[in-house]
Write a protein that holds these residues in place. Structure first.
Motif, short mmCIF file in Angstrom:
data_model
loop_
_atom_site.label_atom_id
_atom_site.label_comp_id
_atom_site.label_asym_id
_atom_site.label_seq_id
_atom_site.Cartn_x
_atom_site.Cartn_y
_atom_site.Cartn_z
N TRP A 19 0.70 -1.05 -0.11
CA TRP A 19 -0.28 0.13 -0.20
C TRP A 19 1.02 1.26 0.10
CZ3 TRP A 19 -0.77 3.80 3.87
CH2 TRP A 19 -1.70 4.58 3.51
N LEU A 20 2.12 0.91 0.73
CA LEU A 20 2.76 2.37 0.95
C LEU A 20 3.70 2.62 -0.07
CD1 LEU A 20 4.29 1.51 4.68
CD2 LEU A 20 3.10 3.43 3.53
N CYS A 21 3.70 1.74 -1.14
CA CYS A 21 4.57 1.69 -2.49
C CYS A 21 3.55 2.25 -3.60
CB CYS A 21 5.02 0.79 -2.72
SG CYS A 21 6.73 -0.12 -1.60
N ALA A 22 1.79 2.04 -3.22
CA ALA A 22 1.54 2.28 -4.15
C ALA A 22 0.99 4.27 -4.06
CB ALA A 22 0.18 1.10 -3.89
N ALA A 23 0.91 3.80 -3.12
CA ALA A 23 0.46 5.82 -2.06
C ALA A 23 1.51 5.93 -3.62
CB ALA A 23 1.09 5.75 -1.36
N PRO A 24 0.95 7.67 -3.94
CA PRO A 24 0.92 8.60 -5.21
C PRO A 24 2.25 9.72 -4.70
CG PRO A 24 -0.70 9.26 -4.84
CD PRO A 24 -1.01 7.88 -3.54
N ALA A 25 3.63 10.00 -4.96
CA ALA A 25 4.35 10.55 -4.70
C ALA A 25 3.80 12.08 -4.72
CB ALA A 25 5.50 10.80 -5.32
N ARG A 26 4.53 12.65 -3.35
CA ARG A 26 3.74 13.97 -3.15
C ARG A 26 4.47 15.32 -4.65
NH1 ARG A 26 4.75 16.68 2.28
NH2 ARG A 26 3.01 15.07 3.15
N ALA A 27 3.50 15.89 -4.66
CA ALA A 27 3.72 16.81 -6.39
C ALA A 27 5.28 17.76 -6.02
CB ALA A 27 2.56 17.25 -7.10
N ALA A 28 5.67 18.17 -6.52
CA ALA A 28 7.11 18.62 -6.86
C ALA A 28 7.11 18.89 -7.73
CB ALA A 28 8.01 17.81 -6.15
N GLU A 29 8.02 20.68 -7.64
CA GLU A 29 8.44 21.16 -8.79
C GLU A 29 9.41 21.46 -9.04
OE1 GLU A 29 6.80 25.87 -9.63
OE2 GLU A 29 8.65 26.65 -8.85
N VAL A 30 9.84 21.56 -10.07
CA VAL A 30 12.47 21.57 -10.91
C VAL A 30 12.18 22.60 -11.78
CG1 VAL A 30 11.03 19.68 -12.66
CG2 VAL A 30 13.61 20.14 -11.87
N SER A 31 12.86 22.92 -10.96
CA SER A 31 13.31 24.43 -12.03
C SER A 31 14.32 24.08 -12.61
CB SER A 31 14.09 25.01 -10.96
OG SER A 31 14.91 26.63 -11.65
N VAL A 32 13.58 24.32 -14.05
CA VAL A 32 14.94 24.06 -15.54
C VAL A 32 15.38 24.97 -16.44
CG1 VAL A 32 14.68 21.87 -17.04
CG2 VAL A 32 13.07 21.79 -15.01
N ALA A 33 16.81 24.92 -16.29
CA ALA A 33 17.48 25.83 -17.36
C ALA A 33 17.98 24.72 -18.77
CB ALA A 33 18.99 25.73 -17.00
N VAL A 34 16.84 25.60 -20.08
CA VAL A 34 17.00 25.15 -21.05
C VAL A 34 17.34 25.59 -21.78
CG1 VAL A 34 15.30 24.20 -22.53
CG2 VAL A 34 14.35 24.18 -20.00
N ALA A 35 18.77 25.03 -23.00
CA ALA A 35 18.76 26.19 -24.10
C ALA A 35 18.04 26.41 -24.70
CB ALA A 35 19.73 24.51 -24.91
N ALA A 36 18.09 27.60 -25.29
CA ALA A 36 17.20 28.26 -25.93
C ALA A 36 16.70 27.79 -27.59
CB ALA A 36 17.58 29.66 -26.84
N ASN A 37 17.00 27.40 -28.10
CA ASN A 37 16.91 26.05 -29.17
C ASN A 37 15.69 24.80 -28.87
OD1 ASN A 37 17.85 23.02 -29.39
ND2 ASN A 37 19.32 24.35 -28.68
N PHE A 38 15.02 24.28 -27.83
CA PHE A 38 14.54 23.55 -27.03
C PHE A 38 13.13 23.85 -26.76
CE2 PHE A 38 13.76 19.52 -25.18
CZ PHE A 38 13.51 18.24 -26.17
N THR A 39 13.43 25.64 -26.76
CA THR A 39 11.83 26.19 -26.30
C THR A 39 10.93 25.70 -26.55
OG1 THR A 39 12.97 28.47 -25.82
CG2 THR A 39 11.15 28.30 -25.58
#
Length: 255
Positions: A19-39
């Motif tokens: 049950w614990l493994c199946a519990a959904p992970a808490r939503a989080a935010e990731v800060s991403v630096a993205v090369a301009a060509n990949f916008t």
């Protein structure tokens, strides 16, 4: 059904662990630096990523060289999607990121583009003509696509002829804007900026042969500030998945 709750002091049973493994992970935010060509592809991928995982990606776009300088100076990015493979490797060597997480998420395609139909021919012979005044190129000191553009000109023997007419953009996005705004008739851009699903949006284009420049391997890496953030691992895994790769390919990248 309520989850199994073990008696005080007892070991968790198998049902509780499942049950614990199946519990959904808490939503989080990731800060991403993205090369301009990949916008454009990354904006689409970020929306899909949130829908599919619940995590969000906070995106910043710019030149890989500038991102490196910001990361060295403590910028709080957690993932770098670079326009090359050398910057992530350098970041790993300098202890600013986890080298074990580095992988190639896309191989870029350099293109010579004009917003005017018929200006750029299918062989790129327009580069040797005198029928234009300015050509936009991303600054090769900051942008790997600028490096590739200069390598192509060198191999074509056109550097001396073209150099006086070069307008440098801070990154590939600015090089594109110089052409889109009409401030330069031609520009070396990323194919992803001018096409989608194999179709040119406007103007005329020459796909620069890969033999004219080093491969534009675009690598991702998790940065030092990523530890403990589940959204970081989720995003890196998502970029390897079929849904993200379909988007990446639709913008003219390969793997």
């Amino acid at each position: 059904m309520l989850p199994f709750i073990p008696r005080r002091g007892a070991l968790l049973g198998a049902a509780a662990l499942l049950w614990l493994c199946a519990a959904p992970a808490r939503a989080a935010e990731v800060s991403v630096a993205v090369a301009a060509n990949f916008t454009a592809p990354m904006q689409k991928i970020a929306r899909m990523f949130e829908q599919d995982t619940g995590h969000t990606a906070q995106l910043s776009f710019g030149a890989t060289g500038k991102f490196y300088a910001q990361i060295v100076n403590g910028a709080p990015f957690q993932v770098l999607l670079a326009a090359d493979d050398t910057t992530p490797a350098r970041i790993a060597r300098e202890g600013l990121g986890d080298g074990a997480t580095q992988f190639t998420y896309a191989i870029g395609q350099l293109a010579l583009w004009s917003r005017q139909p018929g200006t750029v021919d299918a062989q790129g012979k327009v580069l040797a003509s005198g029928d234009w005044k300015h050509i936009a190129i991303a600054n090769p000191r900051l942008a790997p696509y600028g490096v590739a553009a200069m390598q192509a000109l060198d191999k074509l023997g056109l550097t001396a002829r073209v150099q006086p007419r070069v307008v440098l953009g801070e990154n590939i996005a600015q090089a594109y804007q110089f052409v889109a705004s009409g401030n330069a008739e031609l520009g070396f851009v990323a194919l992803s900026q001018v096409s989608e699903d194999g179709r040119l949006r406007e103007g005329s284009v020459w796909l620069v042969p890969a033999a004219l420049h080093d491969p534009i391997r675009q690598d991702a890496i998790a940065l030092k500030g990523a530890a403990g953030n589940p959204a970081v691992a989720a995003l890196l895994q998502y970029l390897r998945g079929d849904r993200a790769r379909a988007v990446i390919q639709s913008y003219g990248y390969s793997f």
